[in-house]
Motif scaffolding. Structure first.
Motif, PDB file in Angstrom:
ATOM      1  N   UNK A  90       1.885  -0.008  -7.376  1.00  0.00           N
ATOM      2  CA  UNK A  90       1.312   0.433  -6.096  1.00  0.00           C
ATOM      3  C   UNK A  90       1.013  -0.708  -5.125  1.00  0.00           C
ATOM      4  N   UNK A  91       1.199  -1.952  -5.568  1.00  0.00           N
ATOM      5  CA  UNK A  91       0.800  -3.092  -4.756  1.00  0.00           C
ATOM      6  C   UNK A  91       1.974  -4.052  -4.572  1.00  0.00           C
ATOM      7  N   UNK A  92       2.133  -4.540  -3.364  1.00  0.00           N
ATOM      8  CA  UNK A  92       3.084  -5.617  -3.104  1.00  0.00           C
ATOM      9  C   UNK A  92       2.357  -6.892  -3.523  1.00  0.00           C
ATOM     10  N   UNK A  93       2.713  -7.406  -4.686  1.00  0.00           N
ATOM     11  CA  UNK A  93       1.965  -8.526  -5.249  1.00  0.00           C
ATOM     12  C   UNK A  93       2.190  -9.827  -4.489  1.00  0.00           C
ATOM     13  N   UNK A  94       3.209  -9.886  -3.636  1.00  0.00           N
ATOM     14  CA  UNK A  94       3.449 -11.083  -2.840  1.00  0.00           C
ATOM     15  C   UNK A  94       2.400 -11.277  -1.755  1.00  0.00           C
ATOM     16  N   UNK A  98      -0.821  -2.698  -0.046  1.00  0.00           N
ATOM     17  CA  UNK A  98      -0.201  -1.516  -0.669  1.00  0.00           C
ATOM     18  C   UNK A  98       1.316  -1.524  -0.461  1.00  0.00           C
ATOM     19  N   UNK A  99       2.018  -1.176  -1.520  1.00  0.00           N
ATOM     20  CA  UNK A  99       3.480  -1.123  -1.431  1.00  0.00           C
ATOM     21  C   UNK A  99       3.908   0.258  -0.938  1.00  0.00           C
ATOM     22  N   UNK A 100       5.204   0.434  -0.817  1.00  0.00           N
ATOM     23  CA  UNK A 100       5.752   1.720  -0.376  1.00  0.00           C
ATOM     24  C   UNK A 100       5.418   2.829  -1.375  1.00  0.00           C
ATOM     25  N   UNK A 102       2.505   3.194  -2.903  1.00  0.00           N
ATOM     26  CA  UNK A 102       1.065   3.402  -2.977  1.00  0.00           C
ATOM     27  C   UNK A 102       0.687   4.882  -2.824  1.00  0.00           C
ATOM     28  N   UNK A 103       1.252   5.542  -1.825  1.00  0.00           N
ATOM     29  CA  UNK A 103       0.910   6.953  -1.587  1.00  0.00           C
ATOM     30  C   UNK A 103       1.336   7.837  -2.751  1.00  0.00           C
ATOM     31  N   UNK A 104       2.471   7.523  -3.368  1.00  0.00           N
ATOM     32  CA  UNK A 104       2.903   8.276  -4.550  1.00  0.00           C
ATOM     33  C   UNK A 104       1.882   8.098  -5.675  1.00  0.00           C
ATOM     34  N   UNK A 105       1.409   6.882  -5.887  1.00  0.00           N
ATOM     35  CA  UNK A 105       0.406   6.637  -6.926  1.00  0.00           C
ATOM     36  C   UNK A 105      -0.866   7.410  -6.617  1.00  0.00           C
ATOM     37  N   UNK A 106      -1.299   7.413  -5.370  1.00  0.00           N
ATOM     38  CA  UNK A 106      -2.501   8.153  -4.986  1.00  0.00           C
ATOM     39  C   UNK A 106      -2.316   9.652  -5.254  1.00  0.00           C
ATOM     40  N   UNK A 107      -1.175  10.185  -4.866  1.00  0.00           N
ATOM     41  CA  UNK A 107      -0.879  11.600  -5.090  1.00  0.00           C
ATOM     42  C   UNK A 107      -0.886  11.925  -6.578  1.00  0.00           C
ATOM     43  N   UNK A 108      -0.243  11.065  -7.370  1.00  0.00           N
ATOM     44  CA  UNK A 108      -0.178  11.298  -8.814  1.00  0.00           C
ATOM     45  C   UNK A 108      -1.554  11.227  -9.459  1.00  0.00           C
ATOM     46  N   UNK A 109      -2.369  10.262  -9.067  1.00  0.00           N
ATOM     47  CA  UNK A 109      -3.721  10.159  -9.632  1.00  0.00           C
ATOM     48  C   UNK A 109      -4.578  11.368  -9.249  1.00  0.00           C
ATOM     49  N   UNK A 110      -4.434  11.838  -8.030  1.00  0.00           N
ATOM     50  CA  UNK A 110      -5.160  13.052  -7.633  1.00  0.00           C
ATOM     51  C   UNK A 110      -4.714  14.260  -8.454  1.00  0.00           C
TER      52      UNK A 110
END
Length: 131
Positions: A90-94, A98-100, A102-110
């Motif tokens: 979920x994170x652009x570690x560079x 938030x990476x592209x 991030x929203x998918x991770x948020x949706x999945x966690x919800x």
């Protein structure tokens, strides 16, 4: 008569003994039920994570989490579940933004939390009905 009194006392003592045995059995069943609840909750979360395409490992690389020991109180119906998430999901570690995905991770966690509410609600409704 004295003999009748002894018989009554013996019967009462027998009932108390059976009552103690029943109380011990009930306590064991309650402990087993709590372990079952914890197991169901873990399986529900792990199953949902897998269904969303995530890999799941229990107690790896970390085991015996401080958070679960500090905040979980299963004997009081308070369960703690610690989930370690690879921040690369979920994170652009560079640049630590938030990476592209991030929203998918948020949706999945919800979605996982919603499922957990339903599962936990069913378990606690069952427990309340059993009491």
């Amino acid at each position: 008569p004295v003999a009748e009194q002894y018989r009554i006392v013996a019967a009462i003592e027998s009932y108390f003994s059976r009552l103690d045995d029943a109380a011990t059995t009930l306590e064991r069943v309650q402990r087993n039920l709590e372990r079952y609840h914890a197991s169901v909750l873990k399986a529900a979360v792990e199953g949902r994570l897998r269904s969303l395409g995530y890999s799941v490992r229990r107690n790896a690389p970390y085991s015996g989490g401080f958070i679960t020991r500090s905040y979980g109180r299963p004997e009081k119906g308070v369960h703690a579940l610690q989930i370690e998430i690879n921040r690369g999901l979920y994170l652009d570690e560079g640049n630590f933004r938030p990476s592209a995905r991030f929203e998918l991770m948020r949706t999945n966690l919800n979605a996982i939390l919603a499922d957990l509410r339903v599962t936990a609600g069913a378990l606690f409704d069952f427990r309340a009905a059993a009491e």
